[in-house]
Every structure is written in structure tokens, then in C-alpha cells.
Design a protein around this motif. Structure first.
Motif, PDB file in Angstrom:
ATOM      1  N   PRO A  32     145.328  -0.870  28.593  1.00 52.58           N
ATOM      2  CA  PRO A  32     146.673  -1.518  28.371  1.00 52.58           C
ATOM      3  C   PRO A  32     147.172  -1.423  26.916  1.00 52.58           C
ATOM      4  O   PRO A  32     146.655  -1.764  26.135  1.00 52.58           O
ATOM      5  N   HIS A  34     151.099  -2.514  24.590  1.00 53.04           N
ATOM      6  CA  HIS A  34     152.380  -2.839  24.198  1.00 53.04           C
ATOM      7  C   HIS A  34     152.666  -2.996  22.706  1.00 53.04           C
ATOM      8  O   HIS A  34     151.968  -3.672  22.098  1.00 53.04           O
ATOM      9  N   ASP A  64     152.915  -0.698  28.765  1.00 52.25           N
ATOM     10  CA  ASP A  64     153.552  -2.032  29.236  1.00 52.25           C
ATOM     11  C   ASP A  64     154.993  -2.182  28.610  1.00 52.25           C
ATOM     12  O   ASP A  64     155.352  -3.173  27.846  1.00 52.25           O
ATOM     13  N   HIS A  89     155.236   1.136  32.436  1.00 53.63           N
ATOM     14  CA  HIS A  89     156.237   0.315  33.156  1.00 53.63           C
ATOM     15  C   HIS A  89     157.322   0.233  32.463  1.00 53.63           C
ATOM     16  O   HIS A  89     157.452   0.099  31.202  1.00 53.63           O
ATOM     17  N   SER A  92     157.954  -5.255  30.310  1.00 51.32           N
ATOM     18  CA  SER A  92     156.831  -5.612  29.951  1.00 51.32           C
ATOM     19  C   SER A  92     156.382  -6.423  31.159  1.00 51.32           C
ATOM     20  O   SER A  92     157.118  -7.519  31.377  1.00 51.32           O
ATOM     21  N   ALA A  98     149.232  -4.293  33.605  1.00 53.28           N
ATOM     22  CA  ALA A  98     149.075  -3.105  33.035  1.00 53.28           C
ATOM     23  C   ALA A  98     147.517  -2.559  33.390  1.00 53.28           C
ATOM     24  O   ALA A  98     147.463  -1.201  33.973  1.00 53.28           O
TER      25      ALA A  98
END
Length: 269
Positions: A32, A34, A64, A89, A92, A98
Motif C-alpha cells: 500500500p 500514499h 492510494d 485508487h 485516498s 489499499a
């Protein structure tokens, strides 16, 4: 959950024909992400080094909703490495979302996860996967959970984590010292049978045990963050943790207790 609502449909996802042409992986590594662009190249290199020669594998990078260059870096890595796939995605939705999207897209019967911030060293992956890959592996072993030793976080974060883990163990009795560690390995089908909710990644040992799976633990190393900053604060963790803990305790109490058994066909003679 419909995958069509998870993917950013404006961004191309892997061509299913290309994916099906790749050798079937045994293990899918789900990462995952971000806003982790600078951490991504060394992390992917480390995953490849750890798993090359161990088993057939794929690496799913789940962006994400990043607002930095994470998605562009991930797609560039996928263009260079056939085992790398990128899932995205549009907004978020959090780490659990995620991971869930990545596991649903995975092709391996086993899944390993690790955080995208570089604090979960990939060299721990073989040790984490060993109990599930071993000849004659226990078919009831559903999850191998990493537990960090020598944590590289600040004192306030370590103290908050210790308090949260102590409280969680007292209520859920999940026999896990550190559920916040992103390093985990599990059976894909078993994970997908679990009830999904945001922040579920912190309660996987209790959820797997709820469904009758055995959970094993492996001590893993921890590295300092080299780039970026944590996406969580101690206060934010505490606020969501209280309601999550109550919800998981309720799910455990309401679990299905009867196990079905198919009976042999009756002999009419």
C-alpha cells in the motif's frame, strides 16, 4: 466491494491478457502506498532481491490516491519489470482499503504485505513466508504476523503503540505483541473471507483466529524512515482505535460457531 469503485478508471490498469500470459505466481506481494515516491525504487529492488529464487511471485503496488509522483514512479517500475503491477485508487481510502484492493487483484494463493514507507525491510519476507511455503505446511495456518524488534520510531509513538497493543490484547486475547507491523503473510482465500472494514489491517490476528485459522508470529527488523513522514498521529490512531476495538470484539462474539460437514450419500440397498 466492487473493484470498479476502487480503481481510478482514468488511469490504465494492467491489460488482463498481459497478466494472464505471465507465469502464475505462488506469492503476491501487496504494497500500500500514499505519497511514497522516493521510497519506492529501493523498496521494489529489495523485494525482488528477497524473493528471487525463492518462489514465483508478483509485486502489486497499490497507489492510494497519492498527490506526489508515487503513481508515475510505480508505473515506470512496472514498465521495466514484468512482475510489477500497479493498482490505483482515485482518492485516498486508507491502508486497509489499499491492501484489500491489492489482495483482490492478486493472483497468488499466498499474499505478503509490507508498508510502502521503507520501514519494513524486504529481507524479512523469506522468513515470514517460510511457515506457509514449507513442505507439509500446516493447512490450518492462515496468517504469519511479523512483530517488530528494535523499533526505529520516536519515543511518543512507541509508547502509544505499546499502550494500544496492551489494551487490544487484554480485550481480544489475540496473543500478538505488535499488530501494527505491516509485514504479514497469509492465505489469500482466507483473507477474502474476513469481514472488511477500515483499519482492519491492525486486527488481522484476531480476525483470522475468529474464523478458525492458526496464527504464527515471526520477529522482524525495523528501519528508520528515509523519506517523507508518517500518515498517522497518535491522537488519530487513538480515536479510531477505540471504536474499531469495540467493533472487532463484537464480531468475535458473534462469530459463526457451527462448522458444516458434508454427509456421505445414503446407501439405498
Amino acid at each position: 466491494m466492487d473493484l470498479a469503485t476502487d480503481f481510478n478508471l482514468s488511469t490504465p490498469v494492467p491489460d488482463p491478457r498481459a497478466v494472464s500470459a505471465m507465469p502464475a505466481p505462488v506469492v503476491s506481494v501487496v504494497v500500500p502506498l500514499h505519497d511514497e515516491a522516493p521510497n519506492l525504487p529501493p523498496l521494489v529492488a529489495g523485494i525482488r532481491a528477497a524473493l528471487t529464487g525463492l518462489c514465483a511471485h508478483e509485486i502489486l503496488l497499490v497507489d492510494d490516491g497519492s498527490i506526489d509522483d508515487t503513481r508515475a514512479v510505480a508505473r515506470d517500475l512496472a514498465a521495466q519489470m514484468p512482475e510489477v503491477r500497479v493498482i490505483a485508487h482515485a482518492i485516498s481510502a486508507g491502508q486497509s482499503a489499499a491492501v484489500h484492493s491489492g489482495v483482490r487483484a492478486a493472483r497468488g494463493v499466498l499474499v505478503a504485505t509490507l508498508d510502502g514507507d521503507g520501514q519494513n525491510p524486504p529481507e524479512n519476507l523469506p522468513q515470514l513466508l517460510a511457515p506457509l511455503l514449507a513442505p507439509g505446511a500446516d493447512p490450518q495456518l492462515g496468517l504469519v504476523a511479523g512483530q517488530r524488534v528494535g523499533r526505529q520510531d520516536g519515543l511518543s509513538k512507541r509508547l502509544a503503540s505499546r499502550f494500544a497493543n496492551t489494551l487490544r490484547q487484554a480485550i481480544l486475547r489475540d496473543a500478538t505483541r505488535d499488530t501494527g507491523c505491516g509485514l504479514k503473510a497469509f492465505r489469500r482465500a482466507a483473507y477474502l473471507d474476513l469481514p472488511y472494514f477500515d483499519h482492519m489491517h491492525r486486527y488481522l490476528p484476531a480476525l483470522f483466529a475468529r474464523d478458525g485459522w492458526r496464527v504464527a508470529h515471526v520477529d522482524v527488523s525495523h528501519a528508520p524512515r528515509q523519506h517523507g513522514r508518517s500518515k498517522y498521529t497518535n491522537l488519530a490512531r487513538a480515536l479510531v482505535g477505540i471504536s474499531d476495538l469495540i467493533g472487532v470484539a463484537w464480531l468475535i462474539r458473534r462469530r459463526k460457531r457451527a462448522q458444516p460437514q458434508e454427509l456421505p450419500r445414503a446407501d439405498r440397498n
